[in-house]
Design a protein around this motif. Structure first.
Motif, PDB file in Angstrom:
ATOM      1  N   LEU A   1       0.823  -1.205   0.000  1.00  0.00           N
ATOM      2  CA  LEU A   1       0.000   0.000   0.000  1.00  0.00           C
ATOM      3  C   LEU A   1       0.862   1.262   0.000  1.00  0.00           C
ATOM      4  O   LEU A   1       0.592   2.220  -0.733  1.00  0.00           O
ATOM      5  N   VAL A   2       1.896   1.261   0.829  1.00  0.00           N
ATOM      6  CA  VAL A   2       2.786   2.429   0.904  1.00  0.00           C
ATOM      7  C   VAL A   2       3.463   2.662  -0.437  1.00  0.00           C
ATOM      8  O   VAL A   2       3.552   3.792  -0.927  1.00  0.00           O
ATOM      9  N   ASN A   3       3.956   1.587  -1.069  1.00  0.00           N
ATOM     10  CA  ASN A   3       4.637   1.724  -2.358  1.00  0.00           C
ATOM     11  C   ASN A   3       3.702   2.238  -3.455  1.00  0.00           C
ATOM     12  O   ASN A   3       4.146   2.832  -4.430  1.00  0.00           O
ATOM     13  N   ALA A   4       2.401   1.982  -3.282  1.00  0.00           N
ATOM     14  CA  ALA A   4       1.422   2.446  -4.271  1.00  0.00           C
ATOM     15  C   ALA A   4       0.888   3.843  -3.951  1.00  0.00           C
ATOM     16  O   ALA A   4       0.018   4.342  -4.664  1.00  0.00           O
ATOM     17  N   GLY A   5       1.397   4.446  -2.882  1.00  0.00           N
ATOM     18  CA  GLY A   5       0.986   5.807  -2.545  1.00  0.00           C
ATOM     19  C   GLY A   5      -0.111   5.907  -1.510  1.00  0.00           C
ATOM     20  O   GLY A   5      -0.564   7.001  -1.187  1.00  0.00           O
ATOM     21  N   PHE A   6      -0.533   4.765  -0.936  1.00  0.00           N
ATOM     22  CA  PHE A   6      -1.557   4.773   0.117  1.00  0.00           C
ATOM     23  C   PHE A   6      -0.868   4.630   1.475  1.00  0.00           C
ATOM     24  O   PHE A   6      -1.001   3.610   2.147  1.00  0.00           O
ATOM     25  N   GLU A   7      -0.116   5.661   1.852  1.00  0.00           N
ATOM     26  CA  GLU A   7       0.700   5.537   3.064  1.00  0.00           C
ATOM     27  C   GLU A   7       0.008   6.028   4.328  1.00  0.00           C
ATOM     28  O   GLU A   7       0.552   5.897   5.420  1.00  0.00           O
ATOM     29  N   THR A   8      -1.196   6.596   4.206  1.00  0.00           N
ATOM     30  CA  THR A   8      -1.896   7.112   5.379  1.00  0.00           C
ATOM     31  C   THR A   8      -3.302   6.535   5.475  1.00  0.00           C
ATOM     32  O   THR A   8      -3.884   6.085   4.478  1.00  0.00           O
ATOM     33  N   PHE A   9      -3.846   6.527   6.692  1.00  0.00           N
ATOM     34  CA  PHE A   9      -5.225   6.066   6.894  1.00  0.00           C
ATOM     35  C   PHE A   9      -6.193   6.923   6.070  1.00  0.00           C
ATOM     36  O   PHE A   9      -7.185   6.419   5.536  1.00  0.00           O
TER      37      PHE A   9
END
Length: 217
Positions: free
Chosen positions: A151-159
């Protein structure tokens, strides 16, 4: 007779009438399902190997129930740093019973030929990683370390970003990151992330207690 078959990213040695716990499947309870990624079939002294899978071979099974595994506690601590992190995880599982092993049309692996010199492959561009500090996404039920990294690598690093996403979008991210993550159910992740982003930890815990395999009861 037994077979080595890959189911939901893991390999299992199975026989007829054997019950097996696998990673959560999308098939409904009571339905039948076939697995065609059969790597080996042994019938007495007759052993057939795949290359990598056996052509035409199938392992048939029936889904008995969906459940959650035992809770696993992961505790991390760094001496003299005041760093302590405790996380719990319950894997979503499916219990199946093996109904039959079919080797019809199976082809034995051809003799190995001398390997050709591999041509250098073009280097893939590294995925763009999100900038800034990421939230602890493992607090979302069903999001383990590998899923959180994807998720972080895809740009979804925050809630907040996960809360604004659609479950289908999150599932696509996991599937593209690894086939071992494709089985994870993300239906409630945006809802969980919204509670986490708002700091409603008690409500988040109540929601997670109601979840069964990532689906709200």
């Amino acid at each position: 007779m037994y077979a080595i078959v890959e189911i939901a990213g893991h390999q299992f040695k199975v026989e007829k009438d054997q019950r097996v716990f696998v990673n959560r499947l999308a098939t409904e309870e009571g339905k039948k399902v076939d697995f065609d990624n059969v790597l080996l079939i042994a019938d007495g002294n007759n052993i057939t190997l795949g290359a990598p899978a056996i052509d035409g071979a199938l392992v048939g099974a029936k889904v008995l129930r969906h459940l959650k595994g035992d809770k696993v506690i992961v505790f991390k601590k760094k001496r003299r740093k005041g760093y302590r992190v405790k996380n719990g995880h319950r894997q979503s599982l499916t219990e199946i019973v093996i109904e039959g092993i079919t080797a019809s049309g199976a082809k034995k692996a051809a003799p190995k030929k001398e390997a050709k010199k591999a041509e250098p492959k073009a280097e893939k561009a590294a995925p763009k990683k999100a900038t800034g500090k990421a939230d602890d996404l493992k607090k979302i039920e069903g999001a383990g370390p590998k899923a959180a990294e994807a998720l972080v690598n895809a740009g979804f690093e925050t809630f907040e970003k996960i809360a604004a996403a659609k479950p289908e979008e999150l599932s696509t991210v996991l599937t593209e990151a690894s086939s071992r993550l494709a089985h994870i159910v993300t239906d409630t992740w945006p809802k969980q992330a919204k509670l986490a982003a708002d700091g409603k930890w008690d409500e988040l815990q109540e929601l997670q207690d109601r979840l069964d395999g990532g689906i709200e009861k």
